[in-house]
Design a protein around this motif. Structure first.
Motif, short mmCIF file in Angstrom:
data_model
loop_
_atom_site.label_atom_id
_atom_site.label_comp_id
_atom_site.label_asym_id
_atom_site.label_seq_id
_atom_site.Cartn_x
_atom_site.Cartn_y
_atom_site.Cartn_z
N LEU A 85 0.82 -1.21 0.00
CA LEU A 85 0.00 0.00 0.00
C LEU A 85 0.86 1.26 0.00
O LEU A 85 0.52 2.25 -0.67
N LEU A 86 1.97 1.27 0.72
CA LEU A 86 2.88 2.41 0.70
C LEU A 86 3.37 2.69 -0.72
O LEU A 86 3.40 3.85 -1.16
N ARG A 87 3.75 1.64 -1.45
CA ARG A 87 4.22 1.81 -2.84
C ARG A 87 3.11 2.34 -3.73
O ARG A 87 3.31 3.26 -4.52
N GLN A 88 1.92 1.76 -3.61
CA GLN A 88 0.80 2.15 -4.46
C GLN A 88 0.41 3.61 -4.21
O GLN A 88 0.18 4.37 -5.14
N VAL A 89 0.32 3.97 -2.95
CA VAL A 89 -0.11 5.33 -2.59
C VAL A 89 0.95 6.35 -2.98
O VAL A 89 0.63 7.40 -3.55
N SER A 90 2.21 6.06 -2.71
CA SER A 90 3.25 7.05 -3.01
C SER A 90 3.44 7.27 -4.50
O SER A 90 4.03 8.27 -4.91
N ALA A 91 2.90 6.39 -5.33
CA ALA A 91 2.96 6.57 -6.78
C ALA A 91 1.91 7.56 -7.29
O ALA A 91 1.95 7.96 -8.44
#
Length: 119
Positions: A85-91
């Motif tokens: 989720l961190l990767r998805q959101v920060s994108a």
């Protein structure tokens, strides 16, 4: 402007870090608390974290299941889920918060998704 995942919350679990699903086939509502990186404020984006078995049960009951705002997992692993989720959101990035939030809204249902201000 970029989105920042601040924390995960669920009304169905006291602490998602230590939560254990009641069965191998589960679905749980998780609220992603997200705001603009480096700025105050956060908003809620809802996603259902679930397994194939849980979806199978839903499809047998309802005959049709809309999979928008669902994340499918093989098993519950908080750290793996959080990293994903961190990767998805920060994108999610854009010129303004409403545009960034609309992108995050593809992951989870934004609390203001259908909001329209009335004069």
């Amino acid at each position: 402007m970029r989105a920042e995942l601040r924390r995960l919350h669920s009304p169905d679990a006291t602490d998602l870090r230590t939560w254990t699903p009641p069965t191998n086939d589960f679905g749980i509502l998780v609220q992603l608390m997200i705001g603009p990186k480096g700025e105050p404020g956060e908003e809620s984006f809802d996603v259902t974290i679930c397994t194939v078995g849980w979806l199978t049960d839903r499809i047998h009951e309802a005959r049709i299941v809309d999979l928008r705002h669902h994340v499918l997992v093989a098993s519950y692993d908080y750290l793996r889920l959080e990293r994903y989720l961190l990767r998805q959101v920060s994108a999610c990035e854009g010129p303004s918060w409403p545009e960034v939030a609309a992108l995050v809204g593809r992951i989870g249902r934004w609390e203001f998704e259908d909001y329209q201000a009335h004069p």
